[in-house]
Design a protein around this motif. Structure first.
Motif, PDB file in Angstrom:
ATOM      1  N   HIS A 161       0.871  -1.172   0.000  1.00  0.00           N
ATOM      2  CA  HIS A 161       0.000   0.000   0.000  1.00  0.00           C
ATOM      3  C   HIS A 161       0.910   1.224   0.000  1.00  0.00           C
ATOM      4  O   HIS A 161       1.762   1.365   0.889  1.00  0.00           O
ATOM      5  CB  HIS A 161      -0.881   0.031   1.245  1.00  0.00           C
ATOM      6  CG  HIS A 161      -1.948  -1.001   1.278  1.00  0.00           C
ATOM      7  ND1 HIS A 161      -3.187  -0.814   0.701  1.00  0.00           N
ATOM      8  CD2 HIS A 161      -1.980  -2.245   1.830  1.00  0.00           C
ATOM      9  CE1 HIS A 161      -3.943  -1.886   0.905  1.00  0.00           C
ATOM     10  NE2 HIS A 161      -3.218  -2.777   1.575  1.00  0.00           N
ATOM     11  N   LEU A 162       0.724   2.111  -0.976  1.00  0.00           N
ATOM     12  CA  LEU A 162       1.521   3.330  -1.062  1.00  0.00           C
ATOM     13  C   LEU A 162       0.621   4.518  -0.751  1.00  0.00           C
ATOM     14  O   LEU A 162      -0.391   4.739  -1.434  1.00  0.00           O
ATOM     15  CB  LEU A 162       2.117   3.500  -2.461  1.00  0.00           C
ATOM     16  CG  LEU A 162       2.819   2.280  -3.064  1.00  0.00           C
ATOM     17  CD1 LEU A 162       3.307   2.591  -4.469  1.00  0.00           C
ATOM     18  CD2 LEU A 162       3.969   1.819  -2.179  1.00  0.00           C
ATOM     19  N   TYR A 163       0.984   5.262   0.294  1.00  0.00           N
ATOM     20  CA  TYR A 163       0.224   6.439   0.685  1.00  0.00           C
ATOM     21  C   TYR A 163       1.021   7.670   0.260  1.00  0.00           C
ATOM     22  O   TYR A 163       2.107   7.933   0.787  1.00  0.00           O
ATOM     23  CB  TYR A 163      -0.042   6.416   2.191  1.00  0.00           C
ATOM     24  CG  TYR A 163      -0.735   5.144   2.618  1.00  0.00           C
ATOM     25  CD1 TYR A 163      -2.117   5.002   2.493  1.00  0.00           C
ATOM     26  CD2 TYR A 163      -0.006   4.062   3.107  1.00  0.00           C
ATOM     27  CE1 TYR A 163      -2.754   3.819   2.849  1.00  0.00           C
ATOM     28  CE2 TYR A 163      -0.634   2.876   3.472  1.00  0.00           C
ATOM     29  CZ  TYR A 163      -2.005   2.761   3.342  1.00  0.00           C
ATOM     30  OH  TYR A 163      -2.627   1.590   3.697  1.00  0.00           O
ATOM     31  N   ALA A 164       0.480   8.399  -0.699  1.00  0.00           N
ATOM     32  CA  ALA A 164       1.222   9.479  -1.336  1.00  0.00           C
ATOM     33  C   ALA A 164       1.101  10.780  -0.548  1.00  0.00           C
ATOM     34  O   ALA A 164       0.125  11.008   0.178  1.00  0.00           O
ATOM     35  CB  ALA A 164       0.713   9.686  -2.756  1.00  0.00           C
ATOM     36  N   VAL A 165       2.104  11.638  -0.721  1.00  0.00           N
ATOM     37  CA  VAL A 165       1.975  12.996  -0.213  1.00  0.00           C
ATOM     38  C   VAL A 165       0.879  13.673  -1.033  1.00  0.00           C
ATOM     39  O   VAL A 165       0.600  13.280  -2.170  1.00  0.00           O
ATOM     40  CB  VAL A 165       3.308  13.763  -0.314  1.00  0.00           C
ATOM     41  CG1 VAL A 165       4.399  13.069   0.490  1.00  0.00           C
ATOM     42  CG2 VAL A 165       3.743  13.906  -1.768  1.00  0.00           C
ATOM     43  N   PRO A 166       0.206  14.686  -0.466  1.00  0.00           N
ATOM     44  CA  PRO A 166      -0.906  15.315  -1.189  1.00  0.00           C
ATOM     45  C   PRO A 166      -0.516  15.762  -2.596  1.00  0.00           C
ATOM     46  O   PRO A 166       0.507  16.419  -2.796  1.00  0.00           O
ATOM     47  CB  PRO A 166      -1.264  16.511  -0.297  1.00  0.00           C
ATOM     48  CG  PRO A 166      -0.877  16.062   1.078  1.00  0.00           C
ATOM     49  CD  PRO A 166       0.373  15.251   0.883  1.00  0.00           C
ATOM     50  N   GLY A 167      -1.329  15.356  -3.565  1.00  0.00           N
ATOM     51  CA  GLY A 167      -1.111  15.746  -4.945  1.00  0.00           C
ATOM     52  C   GLY A 167      -0.166  14.868  -5.737  1.00  0.00           C
ATOM     53  O   GLY A 167       0.018  15.081  -6.947  1.00  0.00           O
ATOM     54  N   ALA A 168       0.454  13.872  -5.092  1.00  0.00           N
ATOM     55  CA  ALA A 168       1.485  13.074  -5.775  1.00  0.00           C
ATOM     56  C   ALA A 168       1.020  11.682  -6.175  1.00  0.00           C
ATOM     57  O   ALA A 168       1.807  10.921  -6.745  1.00  0.00           O
ATOM     58  CB  ALA A 168       2.727  12.962  -4.884  1.00  0.00           C
ATOM     59  N   ALA A 169      -0.227  11.322  -5.911  1.00  0.00           N
ATOM     60  CA  ALA A 169      -0.668   9.947  -6.153  1.00  0.00           C
ATOM     61  C   ALA A 169      -0.505   9.539  -7.617  1.00  0.00           C
ATOM     62  O   ALA A 169      -0.065   8.423  -7.919  1.00  0.00           O
ATOM     63  CB  ALA A 169      -2.122   9.775  -5.716  1.00  0.00           C
TER      64      ALA A 169
END
Length: 399
Positions: A304-312
């Motif tokens: 599971h990859l949780y991205a920094v805001p705006g980077a998904a």
């Protein structure tokens, strides 16, 4: 005049795997989540239904062996002669396996077994996942850091529903599991009986089966999985454990009372991942994989990859490019739409799923040697949707 040499073929550029080709678990018809509802429906528990067809029995015992995948069992007939003799009985006499669920990992699978629900409903969709309330990763096997178990998984277990319907339900397993949060929200209901030795568990499970007219008994063995993680499934230590499991299953089967059925199953299979950079992408050492990722969840074979805001979007694109044809890489919405976590994904569960979800193909893993040093040293791994990890037996003995 210098004559130029003929040029060879262009370097191979791996094409990312099409997410639609991922072998999604058979939720609703032949998965671990369908097992206890099928048993309980046959015992007359109100509201229970299942697409898994099993003949009813008044007394039912589920013996779950951690890590005993279908393909591993098929490839070790000499080590497991008794279990091998039961292969034709699997999945209601079809001789076929069932599927674990995604990811194929213990916390997710045990929750599916005990609740009869898919991961998107019970809410344990990985080894470590984001707790949206805190922004931190929560290990759902060890339950660290602490969170309210009943808020995390609010549904009743099948054991609780069976107990309320007058069926003598119980769990017979190692004593230290009695008060764990995972047991409380996934496997509780009726009575808990702690027994230290595996032989005692088999004997007492048979006793509890005979203790009432309608019974539902669960028992569990963990050490096969532990030896696979430490030494690999191609080790003498693992094969020795499989031989022991075979004797345990036969010991229990030979003590079954009348009108009973024993199901031998597993929570997942396992694959050995070779050492070295060819098979192990190190997240902590790879700047491309790290870019834009705020939290790395899951485990080596299912991330599971949780991205920094705006980077998904960028994280999704980079992981597809870097892993190429060695993994299925999808967005959260794609994973849900494709049914990776089942046909039902509750609102409270959605944010626990990564912005990007990665299911590894054959022979590779994404490790994190600095932040996950112990997990990164494992030889045997699981979690993805390959047949070696996903397919599990549902062997049957009836009296």
């Amino acid at each position: 005049m210098v004559q130029s040499l003929p040029q060879g073929p262009a370097p191979h550029e791996p094409v990312p795997l099409d997410p639609r080709t991922a072998p999604v678990p058979r939720y609703g018809e032949a998965s671990l989540a369908d097992l206890l509802p099928a048993i309980a429906a046959g015992q007359g528990v109100p509201g229970m239904k299942s697409g898994l067809e099993l003949a009813p029995a008044d007394r039912a015992c589920v013996f779950l062996v951690d890590g005993m995948g279908w393909e591993l069992l098929l490839s070790h007939p000499d080590e497991a002669p008794f279990l091998t003799s039961l292969l034709p009985t699997s999945r209601g006499g079809t001789g076929k396996p069932i599927t674990a669920g995604f990811p194929s990992t213990t916390a997710t699978s045990l929750a599916s077994v005990g609740t009869g629900l898919v991961p998107g409903a019970h809410g344990l969709p990985g080894y470590t996942v984001l707790d949206p309330a805190t922004g931190e990763l929560m290990n759902q096997l060890r339950w660290q850091p602490w969170t309210d178990p009943y808020a995390w998984q609010p549904y009743p277990t099948v054991f609780q529903l069976a107990d309320a319907a007058g069926i003598a339900a119980c769990q017979v397993t190692a004593p230290h599991f009695e008060h764990t949060p995972l047991t409380r929200i996934a496997l509780s209901g009726g009575t808990f009986h702690g027994r230290l030795s595996a032989e005692e568990r088999m004997d007492f499970a048979a006793e509890r089966l005979a203790a009432a007219d309608r019974t539902l008994v669960y028992t569990y063995y963990a050490e096969l999985d532990g030896n696979g993680h430490r030494y690999g499934v191609d080790s003498d230590a693992w094969r020795g454990q499989l031989m022991y499991v075979d004797r345990l299953a036969q010991r229990l089967a030979e003590q079954l009372p009348p009108r009973s059925v024993l199901y031998v199953t597993a929570d997942h299979g396992m694959v050995d991942i070779p050492p070295g950079p060819e098979a192990r992408y190190d997240f902590d050492e790879d700047w491309e994989l790290r870019a834009g990722v705020a939290r790395l969840g899951g485990e080596g074979r299912a991330r599971h990859l949780y991205a920094v805001p705006g980077a998904a979007g960028d994280v999704h694109a980079v992981w597809r490019e870097v892993l190429g044809d060695r993994a299925w890489v999808v967005t959260r919405d794609e994973a849900i739409e494709l049914g990776w976590f089942g046909p039902q994904v509750d609102d409270r569960v959605r944010a626990r799923i990564g912005d990007v979800v990665v299911a590894m193909g054959d022979g590779v893993a994404v490790v994190a040697t600095e932040t996950e040093p112990n997990e990164s040293e494992l030889i045997g791994m699981h979690g993805s949707m390959t047949p070696a990890e996903q397919l599990v037996p549902l062997l049957e003995v009836r009296t």
